[in-house]
Design a protein around this motif. Structure first.
Motif, short mmCIF file in Angstrom:
data_model
loop_
_atom_site.label_atom_id
_atom_site.label_comp_id
_atom_site.label_asym_id
_atom_site.label_seq_id
_atom_site.Cartn_x
_atom_site.Cartn_y
_atom_site.Cartn_z
N GLU A 10 0.86 -1.18 0.00
CA GLU A 10 0.00 0.00 0.00
C GLU A 10 0.90 1.23 0.00
O GLU A 10 1.97 1.22 0.60
N ALA A 11 0.44 2.29 -0.66
CA ALA A 11 1.20 3.54 -0.70
C ALA A 11 0.23 4.71 -0.61
O ALA A 11 -0.83 4.70 -1.23
N ARG A 12 0.62 5.70 0.19
CA ARG A 12 -0.22 6.89 0.33
C ARG A 12 0.66 8.11 0.54
O ARG A 12 1.81 8.00 0.98
N ARG A 13 0.08 9.26 0.24
CA ARG A 13 0.80 10.52 0.43
C ARG A 13 1.01 10.77 1.92
O ARG A 13 0.13 10.52 2.73
N THR A 14 2.15 11.29 2.25
CA THR A 14 2.46 11.62 3.63
C THR A 14 1.56 12.76 4.11
O THR A 14 1.10 12.75 5.25
N SER A 15 1.28 13.71 3.24
CA SER A 15 0.57 14.93 3.65
C SER A 15 -0.89 14.68 4.03
O SER A 15 -1.37 15.25 5.01
N ASP A 16 -1.60 13.85 3.27
CA ASP A 16 -3.04 13.72 3.52
C ASP A 16 -3.55 12.28 3.52
O ASP A 16 -4.74 12.04 3.71
N GLY A 17 -2.68 11.31 3.31
CA GLY A 17 -3.07 9.91 3.38
C GLY A 17 -3.79 9.38 2.15
O GLY A 17 -4.22 8.23 2.16
N LEU A 18 -3.91 10.17 1.10
CA LEU A 18 -4.56 9.67 -0.12
C LEU A 18 -3.66 8.68 -0.84
O LEU A 18 -2.44 8.81 -0.83
N ASP A 19 -4.28 7.68 -1.47
CA ASP A 19 -3.52 6.66 -2.21
C ASP A 19 -2.69 7.30 -3.30
O ASP A 19 -3.12 8.26 -3.96
N VAL A 20 -1.49 6.75 -3.50
CA VAL A 20 -0.61 7.17 -4.59
C VAL A 20 -0.14 5.93 -5.34
O VAL A 20 -0.32 4.80 -4.88
N ASP A 21 0.48 6.15 -6.46
CA ASP A 21 1.00 5.05 -7.27
C ASP A 21 2.06 4.29 -6.47
O ASP A 21 3.04 4.88 -5.99
N ARG A 22 1.86 3.00 -6.33
CA ARG A 22 2.75 2.18 -5.52
C ARG A 22 4.17 2.16 -6.08
O ARG A 22 5.15 2.31 -5.35
#
Length: 105
Positions: A84-96
Motif C-alpha cells: 500500500e502507498a499513500r501521500r504523507t501529507s493527507d493519506g490519499l492513495d498514490v502510485d505504488r
C-alpha cells in the motif's frame, strides 16, 4: 475513498496459501521479497508490527508512506504479498511503484 487497481498477471508470482498476492506491474522487486530483502532496498523500517503469522513493515518519506504486508509462503518464510502507498501529507492513495522508487535508497 479506496482506489482499486485491476490485477494484471505478473510472472513468477509466489504462492502463499490462503493469501491474495498482489500482481501489479512495477512491483516485481518487492512482491515475494523477505523482510531482510526489503531492508536492503529501503533501510530499517519505521514501523514493524507482527500479528499472528502476518507482519507489516512501514517506510515513511517526504513524498509517501509505503506499507508491505508479509505472510509465510509455502516454505514457511514470510514474504511481501501486498503493498500500500499513500501521500504523507493527507493519506490519499498514490502510485505504488512511484512511491517505491521515491523511498528506495
Amino acid at each position: 475513498m479506496r482506489v482499486t487497481y485491476p490485477q494484471a498477471p505478473v510472472p513468477n508470482t509466489p504462492n502463499v496459501p490462503g493469501v491474495q498476492v498482489m500482481q501489479l506491474p512495477g512491483l516485481e522487486t518487492v512482491i515475494g521479497a523477505t523482510a531482510s530483502q526489503l531492508s536492503s532496498q529501503f533501510g530499517v523500517a519505521d514501523l514493524d508490527v507482527a500479528e499472528g503469522d502476518a507482519r507489516k513493515l512501514q517506510y515513511r518519506g517526504q513524498a509517501c508512506v509505503l506499507e508491505f504486508y508479509l505472510y509465510p509462503a509455502e516454505n514457511g518464510v514470510a514474504i511481501a504479498t501486498w503493498v500500500e502507498a499513500r501521500r504523507t501529507s493527507d493519506g490519499l492513495d498514490v502510485d505504488r511503484a512511484a512511491c517505491i522508487q521515491a523511498l528506495r535508497r
